[in-house]
Write a protein that holds these residues in place. Structure first.
Motif, PDB file in Angstrom:
ATOM      1  N   VAL A 276       0.839  -1.202   0.000  1.00 15.81           N
ATOM      2  CA  VAL A 276       0.000   0.000   0.000  1.00 15.81           C
ATOM      3  C   VAL A 276       0.871   1.248   0.000  1.00 15.81           C
ATOM      4  O   VAL A 276       0.629   2.200  -0.753  1.00 15.81           O
ATOM      5  N   ALA A 277       1.909   1.223   0.815  1.00 18.12           N
ATOM      6  CA  ALA A 277       2.804   2.383   0.883  1.00 18.12           C
ATOM      7  C   ALA A 277       3.473   2.611  -0.473  1.00 18.12           C
ATOM      8  O   ALA A 277       3.568   3.749  -0.952  1.00 18.12           O
TER       9      ALA A 277
ATOM     10  N   GLY B 113      -8.925  13.108   5.761  1.00 16.64           N
ATOM     11  CA  GLY B 113      -8.684  14.042   4.667  1.00 16.64           C
ATOM     12  C   GLY B 113      -7.674  13.573   3.639  1.00 16.64           C
ATOM     13  O   GLY B 113      -7.959  13.473   2.455  1.00 16.64           O
ATOM     14  N   ARG B 114      -6.472  13.255   4.076  1.00 15.62           N
ATOM     15  CA  ARG B 114      -5.390  12.950   3.137  1.00 15.62           C
ATOM     16  C   ARG B 114      -4.976  11.495   3.182  1.00 15.62           C
ATOM     17  O   ARG B 114      -5.088  10.840   4.225  1.00 15.62           O
ATOM     18  N   GLY B 115      -4.453  11.023   2.055  1.00 19.72           N
ATOM     19  CA  GLY B 115      -3.938   9.657   1.999  1.00 19.72           C
ATOM     20  C   GLY B 115      -2.780   9.462   2.940  1.00 19.72           C
ATOM     21  O   GLY B 115      -2.679   8.445   3.653  1.00 19.72           O
ATOM     22  N   THR B 116      -1.897  10.451   2.969  1.00 22.87           N
ATOM     23  CA  THR B 116      -0.717  10.323   3.825  1.00 22.87           C
ATOM     24  C   THR B 116      -1.120  10.269   5.305  1.00 22.87           C
ATOM     25  O   THR B 116      -0.479   9.582   6.101  1.00 22.87           O
TER      26      THR B 116
ATOM     27  N   GLU C 286      -3.846   9.159  -5.816  1.00 22.57           N
ATOM     28  CA  GLU C 286      -5.282   9.417  -5.707  1.00 22.57           C
ATOM     29  C   GLU C 286      -6.000   8.239  -5.068  1.00 22.57           C
ATOM     30  O   GLU C 286      -6.992   8.420  -4.356  1.00 22.57           O
ATOM     31  N   VAL C 287      -5.496   6.995  -5.326  1.00 21.75           N
ATOM     32  CA  VAL C 287      -6.147   5.799  -4.774  1.00 21.75           C
ATOM     33  C   VAL C 287      -6.148   5.865  -3.255  1.00 21.75           C
ATOM     34  O   VAL C 287      -7.158   5.610  -2.586  1.00 21.75           O
ATOM     35  N   LEU C 288      -5.000   6.244  -2.726  1.00 21.69           N
ATOM     36  CA  LEU C 288      -4.872   6.319  -1.268  1.00 21.69           C
ATOM     37  C   LEU C 288      -5.821   7.371  -0.698  1.00 21.69           C
ATOM     38  O   LEU C 288      -6.436   7.187   0.357  1.00 21.69           O
TER      39      LEU C 288
END
Lengths: 118, 234
Positions: free
Chosen positions: A23-24, A44-47, A32-34
């Motif tokens: 995943v990382a 909010g964010r993938g990170t 965008e997937v994350l």
């Protein structure tokens, strides 16, 4: 929570680790997937999702490691105790010690103070 | 006749009573401590917890049985080893734990053993707060009192002193002791295990003699944090 020292837990931990690594890695090429996955969880964010996952993983790791440490400490204590009591037997009378071992009544017998479940 | 506070009228020093003395680096005082105990109790086992000095040899010369841990494990582990050793001795009918640093008085241990022999109790726990003999700094008194309250909340046993190393145990209670806490959290673990057995218990007023030597070796109050952590994250 068990100490995570058996094979099933180990396999599960390894799968989770590989999953996390995948995943990382994917999140670098498909950011965008994350973000979509994160939105699904209301983050909010993938990170940020990765960060939260890492925090949880770390806490679990801490707990598991402590359990394994306690298990190792208990094992080492039992070993040391056995060495100490065997030394007494041998010093008091090597003949008596040999007889005790042969008869199965040597200090190593767990029946004397069974902490097998502890 | 009383000599140094020890009743020398008893003929054979109780061979069926086993005194367990956990020791680490006590070469300076262990000889006197063991000699003092042996004037009343013939059977003493000193558990040398991996000392690097002469503790084991001196204890042996003083007449104690010596069991040596190959590495330093902690007072809890030493007590457990001592109890296991003593329980295996033929004719052992009573057990007591006794500190190696000279803080305890043999006459207190004697009185505690009598209370078990008479059937009054199955376990006698020493308490420095039942009389005024022991002199304590206010900070230490506060910490120990707090420990006793915490112990009562956790176990239901209303002890006045939950961290006292002087205890007398009947064989039944000794059988139920399985210490897994090697270091200083063992005192609390012991109370937990005793409470579970629901024995007839009493507290005995004992005097703790704080010498410069023993105060230098005692636990710092800061260590209470570690004790609490050990118990919460068992």
């Amino acid at each position: 929570m068990r100490g995570g020292s058996n094979a099933r837990h180990l396999a599960i931990r390894r799968i989770m680790l590989i999953l996390f690594a995948c995943v990382a890695g994917l999140s670098i090429f498909f950011p965008e997937v994350l973000t979509h996955i994160a939105r699904f969880f209301g983050i909010g964010r993938g990170t940020d999702l990765v960060l939260y996952g890492l925090i949880v993983s770390f806490l679990v790791y801490m707990a598991t490691t402590y359990q394994r440490f306690r298990h190792m400490e208990t094992t080492m204590t039992k070993l040391s105790r056995r060495v100490a009591l065997d030394e007494v037997n041998r010093r008091q009378s090597p003949a008596a010690a040999a007889r005790a071992i042969a008869a199965g009544t040597a200090p190593s017998e767990s029946g004397s103070n069974g902490t097998a479940t502890g | 006749m009383y000599f140094l506070g020890i009743d020398t009228r008893s003929e054979t020093p109780h061979p069926d009573v086993w005194i367990i003395v956990p020791a680490f680096g006590e070469a300076a005082v262990i000889g006197d401590v063991i000699a003092g105990i042996r004037s009343v109790f013939a059977s003493v086992v000193c558990v040398d917890d991996g000392s690097t000095d002469d503790t084991a040899a001196i204890a042996r010369r003083a007449g104690a049985h010596v069991v040596r841990h190959p590495v330093n494990l902690g007072q809890g582990a030493a007590i457990q080893t001592g109890v296991e050793f003593a329980r295996r001795q033929p004719g052992a009918r009573l057990f007591a734990t006794f500190d190696a640093d000279g803080q305890h008085r043999v006459v207190d241990a004697q009185a505690m053993a009598e209370r078990i022999k008479s059937g009054e109790a199955e376990i006698v726990l020493g308490s420095r707060f039942l009389d005024k003999r022991t002199k304590l700094s206010p900070a230490k008194r506060l910490v120990l009192r707090t420990a006793a309250v915490q112990s009562r909340l956790a176990t239901g046993m209303d002890l006045t002193d939950a961290h006292n190393g002087l205890r007398a145990l009947s064989p039944k209670v000794a059988r139920g002791i399985h210490l897994t806490q090697n270091r200083m959290a063992h005192a609390s673990e012991l109370v937990h295990q005793i409470a579970e057995m629901k024995p007839k218990w009493v507290e005995q007023p004992v005097e703790i003699i704080y010498t410069d030597y023993s105060k230098g070796k005692g636990q710092s109050l800061l260590n209470s944090v570690n004790i609490l952590a050990d118990l919460l994250f068992r």
